[in-house]
Scaffold this motif. Structure first.
Motif, short mmCIF file in Angstrom:
data_model
loop_
_atom_site.label_atom_id
_atom_site.label_comp_id
_atom_site.label_asym_id
_atom_site.label_seq_id
_atom_site.Cartn_x
_atom_site.Cartn_y
_atom_site.Cartn_z
N PRO A 1 59.62 -38.16 -66.95
CA PRO A 1 58.96 -37.06 -66.23
C PRO A 1 58.80 -37.38 -64.74
CG PRO A 1 57.36 -38.30 -67.50
CD PRO A 1 58.71 -38.83 -67.90
N ILE A 2 58.62 -36.35 -63.95
CA ILE A 2 58.37 -36.49 -62.52
C ILE A 2 56.90 -36.20 -62.25
CG2 ILE A 2 60.73 -35.93 -61.84
CD1 ILE A 2 59.77 -33.07 -61.27
N LEU A 3 56.40 -36.72 -61.14
CA LEU A 3 54.99 -36.52 -60.79
C LEU A 3 54.78 -35.08 -60.34
CD1 LEU A 3 52.52 -38.40 -60.78
CD2 LEU A 3 52.87 -38.72 -58.33
N ILE A 4 53.86 -34.39 -61.01
CA ILE A 4 53.63 -32.97 -60.79
C ILE A 4 52.20 -32.78 -60.27
CG2 ILE A 4 53.49 -30.70 -61.92
CD1 ILE A 4 55.49 -31.98 -64.02
N ARG A 5 52.01 -31.81 -59.39
CA ARG A 5 50.69 -31.47 -58.86
C ARG A 5 50.30 -30.08 -59.36
NH1 ARG A 5 53.31 -34.63 -55.28
NH2 ARG A 5 52.11 -36.29 -54.28
N PRO A 6 49.76 -29.99 -60.57
CA PRO A 6 49.46 -28.68 -61.15
C PRO A 6 48.25 -28.00 -60.52
CG PRO A 6 48.70 -30.41 -62.60
CD PRO A 6 49.41 -31.10 -61.49
N LYS A 7 47.35 -28.80 -59.91
CA LYS A 7 46.14 -28.24 -59.30
C LYS A 7 45.84 -29.01 -58.03
CE LYS A 7 44.14 -26.98 -63.79
NZ LYS A 7 42.95 -27.05 -64.64
N GLU A 8 45.00 -28.44 -57.20
CA GLU A 8 44.60 -29.09 -55.96
C GLU A 8 43.90 -30.42 -56.26
OE1 GLU A 8 44.27 -29.68 -51.95
OE2 GLU A 8 45.28 -28.00 -52.95
N GLY A 9 44.41 -31.48 -55.65
CA GLY A 9 43.80 -32.79 -55.83
C GLY A 9 44.15 -33.47 -57.14
N ARG A 10 45.10 -32.91 -57.89
CA ARG A 10 45.49 -33.50 -59.18
C ARG A 10 46.96 -33.89 -59.16
NH1 ARG A 10 41.88 -32.14 -63.47
NH2 ARG A 10 42.86 -33.95 -64.46
N GLN A 11 47.27 -35.00 -59.83
CA GLN A 11 48.65 -35.42 -60.05
C GLN A 11 48.78 -35.86 -61.50
OE1 GLN A 11 50.76 -37.17 -56.20
NE2 GLN A 11 49.13 -38.51 -56.89
N VAL A 12 49.92 -35.52 -62.13
CA VAL A 12 50.11 -35.93 -63.52
C VAL A 12 51.60 -36.14 -63.77
CG1 VAL A 12 50.20 -33.51 -64.32
CG2 VAL A 12 49.63 -35.35 -65.93
N LEU A 13 51.91 -37.18 -64.51
CA LEU A 13 53.29 -37.54 -64.85
C LEU A 13 53.55 -37.12 -66.29
CD1 LEU A 13 55.65 -39.20 -63.39
CD2 LEU A 13 54.93 -41.10 -64.84
N CYS A 14 53.83 -35.83 -66.48
CA CYS A 14 53.95 -35.31 -67.85
C CYS A 14 54.74 -34.01 -67.85
CB CYS A 14 52.55 -35.08 -68.43
SG CYS A 14 52.55 -34.47 -70.13
N TRP A 15 55.65 -33.88 -68.84
CA TRP A 15 56.47 -32.67 -68.94
C TRP A 15 55.67 -31.45 -69.36
CZ3 TRP A 15 60.61 -32.39 -66.39
CH2 TRP A 15 61.51 -33.47 -66.28
N LEU A 16 54.48 -31.65 -69.93
CA LEU A 16 53.66 -30.50 -70.34
C LEU A 16 53.28 -29.62 -69.16
CD1 LEU A 16 51.20 -32.25 -72.85
CD2 LEU A 16 52.97 -30.57 -73.43
N TRP A 17 53.27 -30.21 -67.97
CA TRP A 17 52.85 -29.47 -66.78
C TRP A 17 53.99 -29.13 -65.84
CZ3 TRP A 17 47.95 -27.82 -67.01
CH2 TRP A 17 47.12 -28.47 -67.92
N ALA A 18 55.22 -29.36 -66.31
CA ALA A 18 56.38 -29.07 -65.45
C ALA A 18 56.52 -27.58 -65.22
CB ALA A 18 57.64 -29.62 -66.11
#
Length: 326
Positions: free
Chosen positions: A309-326
């Motif tokens: 997975p790639i690092l995703i920023r789904p919300k302001e101030g958040r980072q997550v390394l997960c395909w669930l949020w791609a």
């Protein structure tokens, strides 16, 4: 690097060359530590937390260790500094509280000698002035009879006193950044509370930024403003502490939070229930293909087994390394 950043890490990789192969303990992580804040770093044992701290201060022997990337402290890359230059940083601008004070303190030198040595080295004062400052630091960390304790050897002190002595040594030169690696491990809850109160007080007095490395999420909730979650050398989630506890995004973070006691959590039978993360952390010599957490994840998808997975920023101030949020 943001204007208020004290430490900025980009694409940090720390490898160990062993007879069995190359172990990548820290794999391309990025971190920001802002002035005057406490950043929490959490994860299971072996996830790369301590290696990250040791990499910042270049305390890993090379070989077998190999450190790559960029570690900017006040805009200067620590990895490009000479050995003499980094020695001027260690214990002066950046200090570290090590995980086990009994193995970190020199058993053949008194507590006062070890604290005053750092003061003489970095502040250029006389032996008497350094000794007086060492005694004063022991007083500041609330060690009783500091003038007597300064003349004692580490084995004469209790675990709590040794940890306080380590904190006194780390803060003796008023560092701008403190790396605290499991500062309350193996201490009873009363001493833990005292150490936390002490670190918070000293942080306010000398405006030191703290990187708090621990597996204790309760300690993170009490001390940190932001938190980074690591798994197998990767940063898998980053958030403000309140956001992380209220709404964990990564399944691994969710598993960590489910495995600690919460007031009111009960089974249908009425007994309190804790959920464990299934399986074990894989060996760094056998890193799973795709997402590193997928063999233990309850929400695994096909893509998780195939692609990292790639690092995703789904919300302001958040980072997550997960395909669930791609």
């Amino acid at each position: 690097m943001r204007q208020d950043s004290l430490l900025s890490i980009h694409n940090l990789r720390t490898r160990f060359h062993t007879y069995e192969g190359v172990l990548t303990a820290v794999d391309g992580i990025g971190l920001e530590v802002y002035r005057g804040e406490t950043l929490g770093v959490v994860g299971e044992s072996g996830c790369g937390k301590s290696v990250t701290a040791l990499s910042i201060l270049r305390l890993l022997a090379s070989p077998p260790a190999e450190i790559q990337g960029e570690i900017l402290f006040d805009g200067k890359n620590l990895l490009n500094m000479s050995l003499n230059e980094i020695r001027q940083i260690r214990g002066n601008s950046i200090s570290m509280i090590f995980q086990e004070p009994m193995t970190s303190l020199n058993p053949v030198l008194t507590i006062g000698e070890q604290i005053s040595e750092a003061i003489k080295l970095h502040q250029g004062v006389t032996h008497q002035e350094a000794w007086s400052k060492a005694v004063e630091m022991l007083r500041i960390v609330q060690i009783p009879s500091p003038d007597i304790r300064a003349r004692e050897y580490p084995h004469k002190l209790s675990g709590g006193m040794r940890q306080r002595a380590m904190i006194a040594m780390a803060l003796s030169c008023h560092p701008r950044l403190l790396l605290a690696d499991e500062p309350t491990t193996a201490l009873d809850v009363t001493i833990q509370a005292q150490i936390v109160e002490l670190m918070e007080r000293l942080k306010e007095e000398i405006r030191t930024s703290i990187v708090l490395i621990t597996h204790n999420l309760g300690l993170i909730a009490e001390m940190a403003k932001r938190v980074v979650v690591m798994y197998m050398g990767k940063v898998v989630e980053e958030a403000l502490v309140e956001d992380l506890f209220l709404e964990p995004l990564h399944p691994y973070t969710h598993g960590l939070l489910e495995s600690i006691p919460w007031m009111g959590r009960k089974m249908k039978s009425g007994r309190k229930q804790l959920q464990e993360i299934p399986g074990m952390v894989p060996s760094l010599l056998e890193i799973p293909e795709g997402c590193r957490f997928h063999p233990r994840c309850s929400r695994v998808m096909d893509i998780c087994r195939k692609e990292e997975p790639i690092l995703i920023r789904p919300k302001e101030g958040r980072q997550v390394l997960c395909w669930l949020w791609a």
